[in-house]
Design a protein around this motif. Structure first.
Motif, PDB file in Angstrom:
ATOM      1  N   CYS A   1       0.828  -1.216   0.000  1.00 47.32           N
ATOM      2  CA  CYS A   1       0.000   0.000   0.000  1.00 47.32           C
ATOM      3  C   CYS A   1       0.861   1.264   0.000  1.00 47.32           C
ATOM      4  CB  CYS A   1      -0.946   0.008   1.206  1.00 47.32           C
ATOM      5  SG  CYS A   1      -2.280  -1.199   1.058  1.00 47.32           S
ATOM      6  N   VAL A   2       1.887   1.276   0.824  1.00 50.22           N
ATOM      7  CA  VAL A   2       2.780   2.431   0.877  1.00 50.22           C
ATOM      8  C   VAL A   2       3.457   2.632  -0.475  1.00 50.22           C
ATOM      9  CG1 VAL A   2       4.918   3.300   1.888  1.00 50.22           C
ATOM     10  CG2 VAL A   2       3.129   2.368   3.360  1.00 50.22           C
ATOM     11  N   SER A   3       3.886   1.556  -1.092  1.00 49.38           N
ATOM     12  CA  SER A   3       4.542   1.635  -2.397  1.00 49.38           C
ATOM     13  C   SER A   3       3.589   2.177  -3.455  1.00 49.38           C
ATOM     14  CB  SER A   3       5.045   0.254  -2.794  1.00 49.38           C
ATOM     15  OG  SER A   3       5.578   0.281  -4.089  1.00 49.38           O
ATOM     16  N   LEU A   4       2.335   1.712  -3.459  1.00 46.92           N
ATOM     17  CA  LEU A   4       1.352   2.199  -4.425  1.00 46.92           C
ATOM     18  C   LEU A   4       1.042   3.677  -4.204  1.00 46.92           C
ATOM     19  CD1 LEU A   4      -1.149  -0.806  -4.583  1.00 46.92           C
ATOM     20  CD2 LEU A   4       0.383  -0.015  -6.381  1.00 46.92           C
ATOM     21  N   CYS A   5       0.882   4.078  -2.954  1.00 41.55           N
ATOM     22  CA  CYS A   5       0.606   5.491  -2.653  1.00 41.55           C
ATOM     23  C   CYS A   5       1.767   6.374  -3.091  1.00 41.55           C
ATOM     24  CB  CYS A   5       0.343   5.688  -1.159  1.00 41.55           C
ATOM     25  SG  CYS A   5      -1.257   5.013  -0.649  1.00 41.55           S
ATOM     26  N   ALA A   6       2.972   5.925  -2.849  1.00 41.60           N
ATOM     27  CA  ALA A   6       4.147   6.707  -3.226  1.00 41.60           C
ATOM     28  C   ALA A   6       4.221   6.878  -4.740  1.00 41.60           C
ATOM     29  CB  ALA A   6       5.415   6.052  -2.701  1.00 41.60           C
ATOM     30  N   SER A   7       3.887   5.830  -5.495  1.00 39.63           N
ATOM     31  CA  SER A   7       3.949   5.943  -6.954  1.00 39.63           C
ATOM     32  C   SER A   7       2.858   6.866  -7.479  1.00 39.63           C
ATOM     33  CB  SER A   7       3.866   4.564  -7.616  1.00 39.63           C
ATOM     34  OG  SER A   7       2.611   3.962  -7.339  1.00 39.63           O
ATOM     35  N   VAL A   8       1.673   6.868  -6.849  1.00 38.57           N
ATOM     36  CA  VAL A   8       0.602   7.772  -7.259  1.00 38.57           C
ATOM     37  C   VAL A   8       1.000   9.219  -6.980  1.00 38.57           C
ATOM     38  CG1 VAL A   8      -1.761   8.508  -6.745  1.00 38.57           C
ATOM     39  CG2 VAL A   8      -1.248   6.074  -7.036  1.00 38.57           C
ATOM     40  N   VAL A   9       1.572   9.474  -5.790  1.00 36.77           N
ATOM     41  CA  VAL A   9       2.006  10.831  -5.439  1.00 36.77           C
ATOM     42  C   VAL A   9       3.100  11.295  -6.389  1.00 36.77           C
ATOM     43  CG1 VAL A   9       3.182  12.196  -3.677  1.00 36.77           C
ATOM     44  CG2 VAL A   9       1.294  10.690  -3.037  1.00 36.77           C
ATOM     45  N   ALA A  10       4.046  10.429  -6.696  1.00 36.70           N
ATOM     46  CA  ALA A  10       5.141  10.799  -7.596  1.00 36.70           C
ATOM     47  C   ALA A  10       4.610  11.133  -8.987  1.00 36.70           C
ATOM     48  CB  ALA A  10       6.174   9.680  -7.676  1.00 36.70           C
ATOM     49  N   ALA A  11       3.595  10.420  -9.442  1.00 39.56           N
ATOM     50  CA  ALA A  11       3.036  10.666 -10.766  1.00 39.56           C
ATOM     51  C   ALA A  11       2.272  11.982 -10.821  1.00 39.56           C
ATOM     52  CB  ALA A  11       2.118   9.512 -11.164  1.00 39.56           C
ATOM     53  N   GLN A  12       1.773  12.470  -9.669  1.00 42.88           N
ATOM     54  CA  GLN A  12       0.982  13.693  -9.644  1.00 42.88           C
ATOM     55  C   GLN A  12       1.813  14.944  -9.406  1.00 42.88           C
ATOM     56  OE1 GLN A  12      -2.030  13.048  -6.719  1.00 42.88           O
ATOM     57  NE2 GLN A  12      -3.250  11.736  -8.040  1.00 42.88           N
ATOM     58  N   GLN A  13       3.101  14.811  -9.132  1.00 44.24           N
ATOM     59  CA  GLN A  13       3.929  15.978  -8.890  1.00 44.24           C
ATOM     60  C   GLN A  13       4.051  16.801 -10.157  1.00 44.24           C
ATOM     61  OE1 GLN A  13       7.601  14.483  -7.340  1.00 44.24           O
ATOM     62  NE2 GLN A  13       6.850  14.448  -5.250  1.00 44.24           N
ATOM     63  N   LYS A  14       4.120  18.123  -9.974  1.00 40.13           N
ATOM     64  CA  LYS A  14       4.267  19.027 -11.116  1.00 40.13           C
ATOM     65  C   LYS A  14       5.651  18.842 -11.728  1.00 40.13           C
ATOM     66  CE  LYS A  14       1.325  22.630  -9.250  1.00 40.13           C
ATOM     67  NZ  LYS A  14       1.255  24.000  -8.774  1.00 40.13           N
ATOM     68  N   PRO A  15       5.724  18.961 -13.042  1.00 41.11           N
ATOM     69  CA  PRO A  15       7.058  18.884 -13.657  1.00 41.11           C
ATOM     70  C   PRO A  15       7.877  20.096 -13.220  1.00 41.11           C
ATOM     71  CG  PRO A  15       5.406  19.525 -15.273  1.00 41.11           C
ATOM     72  CD  PRO A  15       4.671  19.179 -13.998  1.00 41.11           C
ATOM     73  N   GLU A  16       9.155  19.871 -13.061  1.00 41.28           N
ATOM     74  CA  GLU A  16      10.038  20.971 -12.659  1.00 41.28           C
ATOM     75  C   GLU A  16      10.102  22.003 -13.769  1.00 41.28           C
ATOM     76  OE1 GLU A  16      13.917  20.296 -11.039  1.00 41.28           O
ATOM     77  OE2 GLU A  16      13.311  18.330 -10.294  1.00 41.28           O
ATOM     78  N   LYS A  17      10.070  23.292 -13.353  1.00 41.98           N
ATOM     79  CA  LYS A  17      10.210  24.325 -14.367  1.00 41.98           C
ATOM     80  C   LYS A  17      11.680  24.392 -14.780  1.00 41.98           C
ATOM     81  CE  LYS A  17      10.824  28.608 -11.859  1.00 41.98           C
ATOM     82  NZ  LYS A  17      10.269  29.898 -11.568  1.00 41.98           N
ATOM     83  N   PRO A  18      11.938  24.847 -15.986  1.00 41.17           N
ATOM     84  CA  PRO A  18      13.326  24.874 -16.458  1.00 41.17           C
ATOM     85  C   PRO A  18      14.209  25.715 -15.534  1.00 41.17           C
ATOM     86  CG  PRO A  18      11.808  25.754 -18.121  1.00 41.17           C
ATOM     87  CD  PRO A  18      11.009  25.417 -16.918  1.00 41.17           C
ATOM     88  N   ARG A  19      15.399  25.241 -15.312  1.00 41.56           N
ATOM     89  CA  ARG A  19      16.361  25.955 -14.475  1.00 41.56           C
ATOM     90  C   ARG A  19      16.873  27.166 -15.234  1.00 41.56           C
ATOM     91  NH1 ARG A  19      21.937  25.651 -13.558  1.00 41.56           N
ATOM     92  NH2 ARG A  19      22.467  26.279 -11.459  1.00 41.56           N
ATOM     93  N   ASP A  20      16.950  28.276 -14.544  1.00 38.07           N
ATOM     94  CA  ASP A  20      17.434  29.514 -15.148  1.00 38.07           C
ATOM     95  C   ASP A  20      18.937  29.373 -15.404  1.00 38.07           C
ATOM     96  OD1 ASP A  20      17.971  32.100 -15.938  1.00 38.07           O
ATOM     97  OD2 ASP A  20      16.955  33.033 -14.246  1.00 38.07           O
ATOM     98  N   PRO A  21      19.375  29.437 -16.669  1.00 34.09           N
ATOM     99  CA  PRO A  21      20.813  29.310 -16.943  1.00 34.09           C
ATOM    100  C   PRO A  21      21.599  30.524 -16.456  1.00 34.09           C
ATOM    101  CG  PRO A  21      19.631  29.782 -18.969  1.00 34.09           C
ATOM    102  CD  PRO A  21      18.598  29.590 -17.889  1.00 34.09           C
ATOM    103  N   ALA A  22      20.900  31.645 -16.276  1.00 31.80           N
ATOM    104  CA  ALA A  22      21.551  32.858 -15.773  1.00 31.80           C
ATOM    105  C   ALA A  22      21.596  32.787 -14.254  1.00 31.80           C
ATOM    106  CB  ALA A  22      20.773  34.089 -16.217  1.00 31.80           C
ATOM    107  N   GLN A  23      22.771  32.954 -13.696  1.00 32.03           N
ATOM    108  CA  GLN A  23      22.938  32.914 -12.243  1.00 32.03           C
ATOM    109  C   GLN A  23      23.439  34.276 -11.776  1.00 32.03           C
ATOM    110  OE1 GLN A  23      22.086  30.033 -10.340  1.00 32.03           O
ATOM    111  NE2 GLN A  23      21.179  29.685 -12.350  1.00 32.03           N
ATOM    112  N   LEU A  24      22.523  35.057 -11.220  1.00 31.04           N
ATOM    113  CA  LEU A  24      22.853  36.403 -10.775  1.00 31.04           C
ATOM    114  C   LEU A  24      22.846  36.481  -9.253  1.00 31.04           C
ATOM    115  CD1 LEU A  24      20.659  38.527 -13.222  1.00 31.04           C
ATOM    116  CD2 LEU A  24      23.098  37.966 -13.425  1.00 31.04           C
ATOM    117  N   GLU A  25      23.697  37.354  -8.739  1.00 31.52           N
ATOM    118  CA  GLU A  25      23.718  37.662  -7.311  1.00 31.52           C
ATOM    119  C   GLU A  25      23.351  39.140  -7.182  1.00 31.52           C
ATOM    120  OE1 GLU A  25      26.946  36.503  -4.227  1.00 31.52           O
ATOM    121  OE2 GLU A  25      27.544  38.436  -5.094  1.00 31.52           O
ATOM    122  N   LEU A  26      22.424  39.436  -6.294  1.00 37.26           N
ATOM    123  CA  LEU A  26      21.950  40.799  -6.114  1.00 37.26           C
ATOM    124  C   LEU A  26      22.255  41.236  -4.685  1.00 37.26           C
ATOM    125  CD1 LEU A  26      20.247  43.130  -7.378  1.00 37.26           C
ATOM    126  CD2 LEU A  26      18.232  41.991  -6.441  1.00 37.26           C
TER     127      LEU A  26
END
Length: 190
Positions: free
Chosen positions: A13-38
């Motif tokens: 049950c824990v394994s099935l729940c974990a796979s369902v949660v993993a499938a519902q996660q939002k895709p990561e937004k693209p990483r900003d190639p620009a790295q600025l320090e302010l």
């Protein structure tokens, strides 16, 4: 035997729940190639000792060159750039009229395309390079009743859609796409 069966069922049950949660996660937004320090620091104060001029530095701390608008105050055509934010919080709990300030935007209705602005107006910061600007925000501190002033600086990325950003990247222009901000500092108005 029963304990082992229950443990197996729980594990499934824990394994099935974990796979369902993993499938519902939002895709990561693209990483900003620009790295600025302010960063910001107080460059000048009023006679009362309140900050009045901030020195703001934008540094490329990444491994690729970055193209960005000059960090101008208070108008950055087409968005993108550095903005000072100020919020006043009153001392009295009865006064709920806290004020906030931010300066950005321009009164022009039409701007050159993003590609033209990058080519003709923007700066190109190679890794390790930086730009420093100063701005007087004293006018935003006039006529304040006793309270606390909170201030910080934000870098806001330019208004651009995915197609414009992809076209710029194809010709070697890396444009920052994430908002960043400095630490929030405070001082007390007496």
């Amino acid at each position: 035997m029963k304990k082992t069966s229950w443990m197996t069922i729980v594990a499934i049950c824990v394994s099935l729940c974990a796979s369902v949660v993993a499938a519902q996660q939002k895709p990561e937004k693209p990483r900003d190639p620009a790295q600025l320090e302010l960063t910001m620091e107080v460059a000048a104060t009023t006679k009362e000792g309140y900050p009045s001029v901030l020195r703001v530095t934008v540094k490329n701390v990444g491994i690729v060159a970055v193209d960005m608008p000059m960090p101008k105050f208070p108008c950055i055509p087409g968005g993108g750039g550095v903005e000072i934010r100020v919020q006043w919080h009153p001392n009295t709990t009865e006064d709920h009229t806290g004020r906030g300030y931010g300066r950005s935007g321009c009164s022009q209705d039409h701007f050159a395309s993003l590609a033209v602005r990058v080519k003709e107006e923007w700066i190109h910061l190679r890794p390790g390079e930086f730009i420093t600007v100063s701005d007087n925000f004293r006018s935003e501190l006039r006529n304040l009743d006793p309270g606390t002033v909170e201030y910080w600086v934000e870098y806001v990325p330019p208004e651009a859609n995915a197609k414009e950003l992809a076209e710029l990247q194809q010709v070697g222009n890396i444009v920052p796409i994430e908002k960043i901000e400095t630490a929030h500092l405070r001082f007390v108005v007496h």
